[in-house]
Design an enzyme around this catalytic site. Structure first.
Site, short mmCIF file in Angstrom:
data_model
loop_
_atom_site.label_atom_id
_atom_site.label_comp_id
_atom_site.label_asym_id
_atom_site.label_seq_id
_atom_site.Cartn_x
_atom_site.Cartn_y
_atom_site.Cartn_z
N HIS A 70 66.41 -47.01 -11.66
CA HIS A 70 66.88 -45.82 -12.38
C HIS A 70 67.63 -44.90 -11.43
O HIS A 70 67.25 -44.75 -10.26
CB HIS A 70 65.69 -45.05 -12.97
CG HIS A 70 66.07 -43.77 -13.65
ND1 HIS A 70 66.82 -43.74 -14.81
CD2 HIS A 70 65.82 -42.48 -13.32
CE1 HIS A 70 67.01 -42.49 -15.17
NE2 HIS A 70 66.41 -41.70 -14.29
N ASP A 108 73.01 -27.29 -15.73
CA ASP A 108 71.74 -28.02 -15.74
C ASP A 108 71.00 -27.84 -14.42
O ASP A 108 71.57 -28.08 -13.35
CB ASP A 108 72.06 -29.50 -16.00
CG ASP A 108 70.85 -30.41 -15.86
OD1 ASP A 108 69.73 -29.91 -15.97
OD2 ASP A 108 71.06 -31.61 -15.65
N ASP A 133 53.05 -27.36 -42.52
CA ASP A 133 51.94 -27.94 -43.28
C ASP A 133 52.50 -28.45 -44.60
O ASP A 133 53.69 -28.39 -44.85
CB ASP A 133 50.87 -26.86 -43.50
CG ASP A 133 49.49 -27.46 -43.70
OD1 ASP A 133 49.41 -28.67 -43.94
OD2 ASP A 133 48.50 -26.72 -43.61
N HIS A 169 68.05 -25.85 -18.71
CA HIS A 169 67.45 -27.20 -18.68
C HIS A 169 66.66 -27.47 -17.42
O HIS A 169 67.17 -28.00 -16.45
CB HIS A 169 68.55 -28.26 -18.84
CG HIS A 169 67.99 -29.59 -19.29
ND1 HIS A 169 67.32 -30.44 -18.44
CD2 HIS A 169 67.99 -30.19 -20.50
CE1 HIS A 169 66.95 -31.51 -19.11
NE2 HIS A 169 67.32 -31.39 -20.36
N SER A 191 69.25 -40.89 -11.68
CA SER A 191 69.17 -39.71 -12.54
C SER A 191 70.50 -39.43 -13.23
O SER A 191 71.57 -39.68 -12.69
CB SER A 191 68.76 -38.50 -11.70
OG SER A 191 68.75 -37.33 -12.50
N GLY A 192 70.40 -38.90 -14.41
CA GLY A 192 71.59 -38.44 -15.12
C GLY A 192 71.88 -36.98 -14.87
O GLY A 192 72.77 -36.39 -15.49
N HIS A 193 71.11 -36.37 -13.95
CA HIS A 193 71.27 -34.94 -13.65
C HIS A 193 71.87 -34.76 -12.26
O HIS A 193 71.57 -35.52 -11.33
CB HIS A 193 69.91 -34.23 -13.70
CG HIS A 193 69.20 -34.40 -15.02
ND1 HIS A 193 69.48 -33.63 -16.11
CD2 HIS A 193 68.24 -35.27 -15.40
CE1 HIS A 193 68.72 -34.01 -17.12
NE2 HIS A 193 67.94 -35.00 -16.71
#
Length: 360
Positions: free
Chosen positions: A171, A3, A250, A197, A173-175
């Protein structure tokens, strides 16, 4: 593969436990309802908020389809532990005082159909207003900043107090950050490396980090969406590219790229239909050209432009006189191109041009 999202962030990512103190503080001071927006996939974050809410005597209401589904599955599998009596539906919230309510919802990225967005725009059964505290427990993903900012402004206009990552530690980060990515390189010592990612700059920077850690440049693949990378015991290389990206559907199925391009042109620059009536025997023009504009210009306010366009068409249509019928398609294409250049020079716009030839 690794990541790349936080490759620009030095050091290490904070522990998820760090934000627990922030939640405790705002639950202590809040006098009205508390609405927490977070990623539905962050089960541990949901558990933290739920624990604090229950300890402060608040019931929990989950909003947003993905949030509700994740909570149901996580509780069934034992990953979320919340007293069932503390969970209520949105239509049951009227039974409780505002200081007894906590709502956990989707919408931390300002998504137009998310729970928080609909609450902020008064299109949800639960409308946010004065006295509410909204905690956006996420940071804006690159590209979503405008949407998040718009929702925050709308919440302030409603009179709510909004807490987000620039104001408090709501918060983490989850990275992985740069040093953690470096550590993974040291532990795994990869022969081949594909950064994933992130935006393209993130992939390039992560590829350079891999090379600093000993991965050969020819074994580092910064790939675009759709690239096919073939790895064997001896080598690795890009071998092909496959069709990728969004597929528009569509009512009749998938939409071809040509159809999408036409629709985009129609939506931006409009349509000009040119009707030319010719003598079927000699190709001479029988009547003046007829011009129909839809979404391009208003005919009554553009008389000079229409007159000049008709003069151009009369000149171009003379090419049909005496021409072989097999040349009609080329002449028709030439009229379309000439008219396209003319209108672009006069209006700086390129409408879709549809010449229609009627032979009498």
């Amino acid at each position: 593969m690794s990541d790349s999202t936080n490759i620009e962030s030095p050091g290490h990512t904070q522990s998820e436990k760090e934000i627990g103190k922030t939640f405790e503080y705002y639950f202590d001071v809040a006098e009205g309802r508390i609405i927490v927006a977070s990623f539905a996939s962050n089960v541990y974050r949901i558990q933290q908020v739920a624990d604090v809410a229950v300890s402060h005597g608040r019931v929990l209401c989950f909003q947003g389809r993905s949030m509700e589904q994740v909570v149901q599955i996580a509780m069934r599998l034992g990953y979320l532990k919340i007293p069932p009596e503390s969970i209520v539906k949105v239509d049951q919230l009227k039974r409780y005082r505002d200081d007894q309510v906590c709502v956990i919802t989707t919408g931390s990225q300002g998504e137009p159909m998310s729970g928080l967005f609909r609450m902020a725009t008064a299109t949800h059964r639960l409308n946010i207003g004065k006295g509410d505290t909204v905690i956006i427990s996420a940071s804006a993903i690159p590209g979503n900043e405008r949407g998040v900012s718009r929702v925050i402004n709308q919440l302030y206009q409603k009179g709510a107090q909004v807490i987000y990552n620039r104001m408090a530690d709501v918060h983490v980060s989850g990275h992985a950050c740069r040093e953690e990515l470096r550590l993974m390189m040291e532990l795994t010592k990869p022969k081949y490396f594909i950064p994933v990612h992130g935006e393209y700059r993130h992939l390039v920077m992560h590829g350079k980090l891999a090379q600093e850690m000993g991965v050969l440049p020819e074994n580092t693949f910064v790939a675009d969406t759709g690239d096919v990378i073939e790895l064997t015991q001896r080598s690795g290389k890009k071998v092909a590219t496959v069709t990728s990206g969004s597929v528009m559907v569509d009512g009749i199925g998938d939409i071809d790229d040509v159809v999408l391009k036409d629709r985009k042109t129609l939506s931006q620059d409009g349509l000009v239909v040119v009707v030319l009536t010719l003598d079927s025997e000699n190709g001479r023009m029988l009547t003046a050209p007829e011009i129909i504009s839809r979404g391009f210009v208003y005919m009554r306010d553009s008389e000079e432009l229409i007159a000049d366009t008709k003069a151009l068409l009369i000149k171009e249509t003379r090419k049909f006189e005496g021409a072989d019928r097999s040349d009609y398609a080329n002449i028709k294409s030439g009229i379309r191109n000439s008219l396209k250049s003319f209108l672009k020079n006069r209006t700086k716009r390129t409408p879709m041009i549809l010449p229609i030839i009627i032979e009498l």
